[in-house]
Write a protein that holds these residues in place. Structure first.
Motif, PDB file in Angstrom:
ATOM      1  N   ARG A   1       0.825  -1.216   0.000  1.00  0.00           N
ATOM      2  CA  ARG A   1       0.000   0.000   0.000  1.00  0.00           C
ATOM      3  C   ARG A   1       0.858   1.263   0.000  1.00  0.00           C
ATOM      4  O   ARG A   1       2.058   1.225   0.243  1.00  0.00           O
ATOM      5  CB  ARG A   1      -0.909   0.002   1.222  1.00  0.00           C
ATOM      6  N   CYS A   2       0.196   2.378  -0.257  1.00  0.00           N
ATOM      7  CA  CYS A   2       0.846   3.680  -0.156  1.00  0.00           C
ATOM      8  C   CYS A   2       0.947   4.003   1.331  1.00  0.00           C
ATOM      9  O   CYS A   2      -0.059   4.013   2.027  1.00  0.00           O
ATOM     10  CB  CYS A   2      -0.004   4.730  -0.878  1.00  0.00           C
ATOM     11  N   GLU A   3       2.168   4.234   1.782  1.00  0.00           N
ATOM     12  CA  GLU A   3       2.340   4.473   3.223  1.00  0.00           C
ATOM     13  C   GLU A   3       2.022   5.911   3.613  1.00  0.00           C
ATOM     14  O   GLU A   3       1.771   6.201   4.776  1.00  0.00           O
ATOM     15  CB  GLU A   3       3.746   4.084   3.689  1.00  0.00           C
ATOM     16  N   ASN A   4       2.005   6.808   2.646  1.00  0.00           N
ATOM     17  CA  ASN A   4       1.673   8.199   2.973  1.00  0.00           C
ATOM     18  C   ASN A   4       0.252   8.301   3.530  1.00  0.00           C
ATOM     19  O   ASN A   4      -0.018   9.039   4.462  1.00  0.00           O
ATOM     20  CB  ASN A   4       1.825   9.092   1.748  1.00  0.00           C
ATOM     21  N   CYS A   5      -0.673   7.518   2.928  1.00  0.00           N
ATOM     22  CA  CYS A   5      -2.068   7.559   3.382  1.00  0.00           C
ATOM     23  C   CYS A   5      -2.462   6.246   4.053  1.00  0.00           C
ATOM     24  O   CYS A   5      -3.620   6.037   4.389  1.00  0.00           O
ATOM     25  CB  CYS A   5      -3.002   7.841   2.201  1.00  0.00           C
ATOM     26  N   GLN A   6      -1.478   5.350   4.229  1.00  0.00           N
ATOM     27  CA  GLN A   6      -1.709   4.024   4.822  1.00  0.00           C
ATOM     28  C   GLN A   6      -2.850   3.296   4.120  1.00  0.00           C
ATOM     29  O   GLN A   6      -3.684   2.646   4.755  1.00  0.00           O
ATOM     30  CB  GLN A   6      -1.959   4.154   6.321  1.00  0.00           C
TER      31      GLN A   6
ATOM     32  N   PRO B   1      -7.667  13.977  -1.409  1.00  0.00           N
ATOM     33  CA  PRO B   1      -6.967  12.849  -2.042  1.00  0.00           C
ATOM     34  C   PRO B   1      -5.500  12.826  -1.624  1.00  0.00           C
ATOM     35  O   PRO B   1      -4.884  13.881  -1.468  1.00  0.00           O
ATOM     36  CB  PRO B   1      -7.095  13.141  -3.538  1.00  0.00           C
ATOM     37  N   CYS B   2      -4.953  11.637  -1.434  1.00  0.00           N
ATOM     38  CA  CYS B   2      -3.550  11.514  -1.028  1.00  0.00           C
ATOM     39  C   CYS B   2      -2.663  12.089  -2.141  1.00  0.00           C
ATOM     40  O   CYS B   2      -2.786  11.697  -3.301  1.00  0.00           O
ATOM     41  CB  CYS B   2      -3.225  10.050  -0.796  1.00  0.00           C
ATOM     42  N   PRO B   3      -1.743  13.015  -1.807  1.00  0.00           N
ATOM     43  CA  PRO B   3      -0.901  13.626  -2.841  1.00  0.00           C
ATOM     44  C   PRO B   3       0.146  12.673  -3.410  1.00  0.00           C
ATOM     45  O   PRO B   3       0.711  12.930  -4.471  1.00  0.00           O
ATOM     46  CB  PRO B   3      -0.235  14.799  -2.110  1.00  0.00           C
TER      47      PRO B   3
HETATM   48 ZN   LIG Z   1      -1.586   7.464  -0.756  1.00  0.00          ZN
END
Ligand SMILES: [Zn+2]
Length: 256
Positions: A42-47, A65-67
């Protein structure tokens, strides 16, 4: 059925199909990579949420939205894995009906998606957060996952207006599903204002005579045609009308 659901629609597909990793497994990938609930793919910025919560000092917080992943929920390595040209993010962006077509070779998934269509939810996106579903939609998602289980025939289902927000054509589909549960020996209790649904039940308990404080007493009880004739019932005339229309419809069909 409680209306509280978490996660996304795809996670409520049922025992065999709740794992989006089924797709990746065929590509020799670790299925954990395709879960956005655990670290790995997964994208860890937005978990894996696809969106981030922005806290504001003097205003209520907001989500955006996650950048980093732009809502895709996954990291670039995961998104590079595709099946028939589609990544896991593409699949989660599909509606139930699109996914049913795309995943037709995955038996566990296809059955679940068919049931979701049958309860009138073919338009939902697999990645839609369950918290954004209406009460009626959430109940139908739960009902769909229930319908796929082994029908043991001794379950009591209590549904609160499962038809709310449903297109009239889909009400018939839903009622057919509920009928199936009853035919299998289960009991279904509905709180319902839709007279089409009420007319199709085996037993009606009319609560009233008014709403809220003015209600709460049993005004009439019995099979629909009996309640339709009850003198003190506010509901009775509407139910009678609907029953007459059903009869008329049936006669029309028979005449043809
Ligand atoms: Zn993300």
């Amino acid at each position: 059925m409680s209306q509280v659901l978490t996660g996304v629609v795809a996670e409520h597909l049922g025992a065999d199909a709740d794992d989006p990793g089924q797709l990746g497994a065929r590509e020799g990938e670790d299925t954990g990579r395709f879960s956005f609930n655990v670290p790995g793919g997964r994208c860890e910025n937005c978990q894996g949420q696809g969106s981030i919560f922005i806290e504001m000092l003097f205003l209520p917080g907001a989500t955006a939205p996650c950048p980093v992943c732009h809502g895709a929920r996954y990291n670039p390595e995961t998104l590079r894995v595709t099946v028939a040209g589609r990544s896991i993010a593409d699949v989660l962006d599909m509606t139930v009906e699109q996914a049913r077509d795309f995943l037709r070779d995955v038996p566990g998934a296809v059955r679940s998606l068919e049931v979701l269509s049958e309860v009138g939810l073919g338009y939902l996106r697999l990645g839609q957060p369950a918290t954004t579903l209406s009460g009626g939609e959430a109940q139908r998602v739960k009902l769909a996952s229930e319908l796929q289980r082994v029908r043991r025939g001794h379950t009591l289902y209590v549904l609160d207006e499962p038809t709310s927000g449903l297109h009239p054509a889909d009400v018939d589909l839903l009622v057919a599903q509920l009928r199936g549960l009853v035919a299998a020996g289960n009991t279904v209790v509905l709180v319902e204002h839709d007279m089409d649904v009420v007319a199709g039940t085996d037993w009606v308990i009319d609560l009233g005579p008014g709403g809220g404080e003015a209600g709460g007493r049993v005004v009439a009880a019995g099979p629909p045609h009996v309640v339709a004739g009850a003198r003190d019932s506010v509901t009775a005339p509407y139910l009678a009308l609907r029953l007459a229309r059903r009869e008329g419809g049936r006669r029309g069909v028979a005449a043809r």
